[in-house]
Design a protein around this motif. Structure first.
Motif, PDB file in Angstrom:
ATOM      1  N   LEU A 190      78.447  -5.218 117.775  1.00 39.78           N
ATOM      2  CA  LEU A 190      76.980  -5.414 117.381  1.00 39.78           C
ATOM      3  C   LEU A 190      76.205  -3.938 117.053  1.00 39.78           C
ATOM      4  CD1 LEU A 190      74.484  -7.277 116.781  1.00 39.78           C
ATOM      5  CD2 LEU A 190      74.069  -7.302 119.332  1.00 39.78           C
ATOM      6  N   ALA A 191      76.543  -3.114 118.030  1.00 41.87           N
ATOM      7  CA  ALA A 191      76.065  -2.000 118.156  1.00 41.87           C
ATOM      8  C   ALA A 191      76.417  -1.047 117.038  1.00 41.87           C
ATOM      9  CB  ALA A 191      76.261  -0.984 119.328  1.00 41.87           C
ATOM     10  N   SER A 192      77.736  -1.228 116.631  1.00 40.70           N
ATOM     11  CA  SER A 192      78.424  -0.569 115.240  1.00 40.70           C
ATOM     12  C   SER A 192      77.748  -1.215 114.139  1.00 40.70           C
ATOM     13  CB  SER A 192      79.782  -0.835 115.525  1.00 40.70           C
ATOM     14  OG  SER A 192      80.269  -0.168 116.494  1.00 40.70           O
ATOM     15  N   ALA A 193      77.482  -2.615 113.997  1.00 41.77           N
ATOM     16  CA  ALA A 193      76.670  -3.094 112.960  1.00 41.77           C
ATOM     17  C   ALA A 193      75.429  -2.698 112.737  1.00 41.77           C
ATOM     18  CB  ALA A 193      76.821  -4.681 113.217  1.00 41.77           C
ATOM     19  N   ILE A 194      74.835  -2.421 113.619  1.00 45.63           N
ATOM     20  CA  ILE A 194      73.254  -1.844 113.728  1.00 45.63           C
ATOM     21  C   ILE A 194      73.463  -0.386 113.332  1.00 45.63           C
ATOM     22  CG2 ILE A 194      71.321  -1.179 115.074  1.00 45.63           C
ATOM     23  CD1 ILE A 194      72.006  -3.685 116.783  1.00 45.63           C
ATOM     24  N   ALA A 195      74.281   0.250 113.865  1.00 47.57           N
ATOM     25  CA  ALA A 195      74.402   1.585 113.447  1.00 47.57           C
ATOM     26  C   ALA A 195      75.073   1.879 111.900  1.00 47.57           C
ATOM     27  CB  ALA A 195      75.698   2.416 114.240  1.00 47.57           C
ATOM     28  N   MET A 196      75.841   0.874 111.651  1.00 45.89           N
ATOM     29  CA  MET A 196      76.336   1.031 110.059  1.00 45.89           C
ATOM     30  C   MET A 196      75.011   0.708 109.377  1.00 45.89           C
ATOM     31  SD  MET A 196      79.317  -1.243 108.676  1.00 45.89           S
ATOM     32  CE  MET A 196      80.176  -0.806 109.608  1.00 45.89           C
ATOM     33  N   THR A 197      74.350  -0.333 109.487  1.00 44.22           N
ATOM     34  CA  THR A 197      73.041  -0.790 108.750  1.00 44.22           C
ATOM     35  C   THR A 197      72.192   0.506 108.472  1.00 44.22           C
ATOM     36  OG1 THR A 197      73.314  -3.086 109.199  1.00 44.22           O
ATOM     37  CG2 THR A 197      71.249  -2.270 108.243  1.00 44.22           C
ATOM     38  N   VAL A 198      71.541   1.131 109.531  1.00 40.34           N
ATOM     39  CA  VAL A 198      70.475   2.298 109.542  1.00 40.34           C
ATOM     40  C   VAL A 198      71.505   3.215 108.866  1.00 40.34           C
ATOM     41  CG1 VAL A 198      69.150   3.610 111.066  1.00 40.34           C
ATOM     42  CG2 VAL A 198      69.564   1.211 111.325  1.00 40.34           C
ATOM     43  N   GLY A 199      72.406   3.763 109.502  1.00 44.80           N
ATOM     44  CA  GLY A 199      73.335   4.816 108.929  1.00 44.80           C
ATOM     45  C   GLY A 199      73.558   4.808 107.434  1.00 44.80           C
ATOM     46  N   LEU A 200      73.800   3.431 106.785  1.00 43.94           N
ATOM     47  CA  LEU A 200      73.878   3.694 105.263  1.00 43.94           C
ATOM     48  C   LEU A 200      72.572   3.732 104.628  1.00 43.94           C
ATOM     49  CD1 LEU A 200      76.120   0.133 105.039  1.00 43.94           C
ATOM     50  CD2 LEU A 200      76.552   2.678 103.904  1.00 43.94           C
ATOM     51  N   VAL A 201      71.461   3.456 105.283  1.00 41.58           N
ATOM     52  CA  VAL A 201      70.126   3.887 104.870  1.00 41.58           C
ATOM     53  C   VAL A 201      69.889   5.338 104.784  1.00 41.58           C
ATOM     54  CG1 VAL A 201      67.394   3.460 105.298  1.00 41.58           C
ATOM     55  CG2 VAL A 201      69.025   1.459 105.448  1.00 41.58           C
ATOM     56  N   LEU A 202      70.115   5.889 105.719  1.00 41.87           N
ATOM     57  CA  LEU A 202      70.005   7.270 105.983  1.00 41.87           C
ATOM     58  C   LEU A 202      71.244   8.166 105.011  1.00 41.87           C
ATOM     59  CD1 LEU A 202      70.041   8.100 109.750  1.00 41.87           C
ATOM     60  CD2 LEU A 202      68.008   8.373 107.994  1.00 41.87           C
ATOM     61  N   SER A 203      72.352   7.834 104.803  1.00 42.05           N
ATOM     62  CA  SER A 203      73.121   8.180 103.852  1.00 42.05           C
ATOM     63  C   SER A 203      74.308   7.412 103.521  1.00 42.05           C
ATOM     64  CB  SER A 203      73.826   9.516 104.397  1.00 42.05           C
ATOM     65  OG  SER A 203      74.861  10.058 103.788  1.00 42.05           O
ATOM     66  N   PRO A 204      74.518   6.861 102.262  1.00 45.43           N
ATOM     67  CA  PRO A 204      75.702   6.084 101.794  1.00 45.43           C
ATOM     68  C   PRO A 204      76.903   6.749 101.904  1.00 45.43           C
ATOM     69  CG  PRO A 204      73.945   6.143 100.096  1.00 45.43           C
ATOM     70  CD  PRO A 204      73.505   7.032 101.056  1.00 45.43           C
ATOM     71  N   GLU A 205      76.953   7.917 102.156  1.00 42.06           N
ATOM     72  CA  GLU A 205      78.202   8.680 102.282  1.00 42.06           C
ATOM     73  C   GLU A 205      78.516   8.921 103.700  1.00 42.06           C
ATOM     74  OE1 GLU A 205      80.321   9.236  99.921  1.00 42.06           O
ATOM     75  OE2 GLU A 205      78.948   8.231  98.281  1.00 42.06           O
ATOM     76  N   ARG A 206      77.727   9.477 104.659  1.00 42.73           N
ATOM     77  CA  ARG A 206      78.013   9.646 106.006  1.00 42.73           C
ATOM     78  C   ARG A 206      77.580   8.907 107.123  1.00 42.73           C
ATOM     79  NH1 ARG A 206      80.950  14.418 104.678  1.00 42.73           N
ATOM     80  NH2 ARG A 206      79.940  15.372 102.998  1.00 42.73           N
TER      81      ARG A 206
END
Length: 603
Positions: A291-307
């Motif tokens: 669940l934490a990784s899913a949240i981090a993935m979602t917000v991380g994609l908003v910040l950068s689709p590459e990183r």
């Protein structure tokens, strides 16, 4: 080789050298085969989903759940899970085409061979040499401590309390590090010598603590009994240092060929009811990490689709080797702090070096070496050094910009806070609750050892059984130390910090007394009085509220005289001597009762 295969080979060689931690070279080789097969399966799955971010995310989250859940099957699968996760992250970032899969398979085999060769032949683990270096560091600090205090007393000057405290803490930390090497030394060192070394380390830490406590109570105007006590403690510290050096010198002549081997240590985990997934701590943590990784993935994609993978890696890694929400919070904050400071230093270094190959390569090598060297001592320092290395690598690749490093910090913060929030809100595990359970398991292992001591068995069977019991006790104590460590960190204070400190001290003292009893009764049964005294201890452990004032007496002056001077004198004696065997048992039983009294009367 294509770029994806080259990247996989380089990163998995590093990961394989660190993540695979089996006890023997043969077991590590088998684990590396499993890791390569699982890693290739994940890379192939991600390469075949047509670069759809939704499909890639689904595969990676499935890998994360699986990698955490299989930790329950031991060190092998913990390493395989971590290796497979890193392969999934690499594949999600590189998006290698399926035409590169054959080259990637070759690169995985090559990296596994290189990691195995380096780990076992180029830089093999040498626990005895590591132990000797650590004990020299501890004795050096202890020498400086007692020399500094003694000189101050002789000159009638005030003791430098700051330096004294620092030296004492440094000596004790090195002694604790020595204890961590003892299990790995079991194949090369006689079991009796290993037990003796463990007790010498306890004696050393206890003597250092006594000197520190007494030094804090006196000043240059103090005279009389206080100074006499401190001078006596300094003498005892010097005597113990001499004994430690003598025992360490005997390591080279010790042989374990004819001595019983300790059974391998396994993590002491809380039992979980069958059929109840939520009661399984590994399933619970797998849900949290996913669940934490899913949240981090979602917000991380908003910040950068590459990183975005930086956020996912942080969310996954801060749950490693944790048992509670406090431990997750400590690792998350340490990772964020190390990344932030590392970025500041990394920007400066990368700007100064400006992509110069001859400066970058040695600086990156030093940073990575220091990061893994300090990994067990400071997670924040490891993150700090890895961030510096990445800054320099981006510089040599021509991709360095301050904005890129700031993005790394943002993604790291996203992953850290996602992990912390999930650990607090979803199936949370109280830090103090986990520590209490670990302490209870330690007391249960202690009680079982006492039961095995009074059991009627033959000498050979008694010896092997007591070795197994004392090993289980040491494992339970190590588990309690891990569970209570967040309660001694910077996020803990007041009653929580005091509870952890007191109970860690109790556990250390009880383990010390248990080792004394195990040595005393490894080949002989206790007499009737000793059996009654041990039965009294077991009764106190079973019903602490009802038995906290009951102390069965031994017909021995050691048990009947509980003065601090007698206990201190006994602690300074060589309890391994044959003519002090009765005193050894009496002293150990006395020490246990005193420890239980302090535990029962603690606020």
């Amino acid at each position: 080789m294509p770029v994806p295969a080259y990247a996989v080979a380089m990163l998995t060689a590093l990961q394989g050298a660190v993540a695979i931690k089996d006890a023997t070279a043969g077991k590590r080789a088998v684990s590396r085969v499993f890791a390569a097969l699982c890693g290739f399966a994940v890379i192939a799955a991600i390469s075949l989903v047509e670069h759809s971010i939704l499909h890639i995310s689904a595969v990676l989250l499935g890998v994360i759940f699986w990698a955490v859940f299989i930790r329950q099957f031991g060190a092998r699968w913990q390493g395989v899970g971590a290796f497979t996760f890193m392969c999934g992250v690499i594949a999600a970032f590189l998006k290698a085409p399926d035409t590169d899969l054959m080259d990637i398979a070759i690169s995985l085999a090559l990296s596994g061979f290189i990691a195995h060769f380096v780990r076992n032949f180029v830089l093999p683990e040498r626990p005895i040499q590591d132990f000797e270096r650590a004990i020299r560091a501890s004795l050096l600090s202890a020498d400086r401590l007692q020399v500094g205090v003694a000189r101050s007393l002789q000159a009638g000057m005030a003791i430098d309390l700051r330096e004294t405290t620092q030296l004492a803490r440094r000596a004790q930390e090195a002694a604790f590090l020595c204890e961590s090497y003892l299990p790995a030394m079991s194949e090369a060192v006689d079991v009796k010598l290993a037990d003796l070394l463990a007790m010498r380390l306890f004696d050393l830490r206890l003597a250092i603590e006594r000197v520190l406590d007494d030094a804090l109570k006196v000043d240059h105007k103090t005279s009389g009994p206080e100074l006499a006590v401190l001078e006596k403690q300094l003498t005892e510290l010097r005597d113990i240092e001499v004994k430690v050096r003598a025992d360490v010198a005997s390591i080279g002549t010790s042989s374990s060929a004819l001595s019983p081997k300790r059974p391998p240590s396994v993590p002491a985990a809380a039992p979980s009811p069958r059929g109840s997934l939520l009661a399984n701590p590994f399933f619970r943590q797998a849900v949290q990490v996913t669940l934490a990784s899913a949240i981090a993935m979602t917000v991380g994609l908003v910040l950068s689709p590459e990183r975005w993978f930086w956020a996912v890696m942080t969310a996954f890694l801060i749950f490693s080797n944790t048992q509670s929400r406090g431990a997750v919070a400590v690792r998350g904050l340490n990772r964020a702090l190390g990344t932030a400071v590392g970025i500041c230093v990394g920007i400066g270094l990368a700007t100064l070096v400006h992509g110069n190959l001859y400066w970058t390569i040695p600086l990156v090598t030093i940073s990575i070496f220091a990061a893994f060297y300090l990994m067990m001592l400071s997670y924040a320092m490891m993150t700090f050094l890895i961030t510096i290395a990445l800054s320099l690598i981006y510089g040599i690749l021509g991709e360095f910009t301050p904005g890129l490093l700031v993005l790394r910090l943002e993604e790291t913060l996203v992953g850290a806070f996602a992990g912390i929030i999930v650990s607090l809100a979803v199936l949370p595990q109280s830090t103090r609750g986990q520590a209490r359970q670990a302490f209870d398991r330690f007391l249960s292992a202690f009680e079982k050892l006492l039961g095995d001591i009074v059991a009627e068995e033959g000498d050979a069977k008694r010896h092997s059984r007591l070795i197994a019991s004392v090993t289980a006790l040491d494992t339970a104590r190590a588990s309690f130390v891990d569970a209570a460590s967040p309660m001694q960190s910077f996020i803990s204070f007041g009653a929580t910090h005091r509870w952890a400190y007191q109970n860690l001290k109790y556990a250390s003292t009880l383990a010390y007394a248990a080792h004394l009893l195990e040595r005393r009764f490894s080949h002989v049964s206790p007499n009737e009085q000793e059996q009654q005294a041990i039965a009294g201890i077991r009764a106190r452990l079973a019903h602490p509220a009802e038995n906290n004032l009951e102390t069965p007496a031994l017909e021995n002056p050691v048990q009947n005289n509980l003065s601090a001077s007698v206990v201190n004198d006994l602690a300074a004696n060589d309890l391994a001597a044959n003519d002090s065997a009765d005193d050894t048992a009496a002293y150990a039983i006395t020490l246990i009762h005193q420890t239980l009294d302090r535990h029962d009367n603690a606020p």
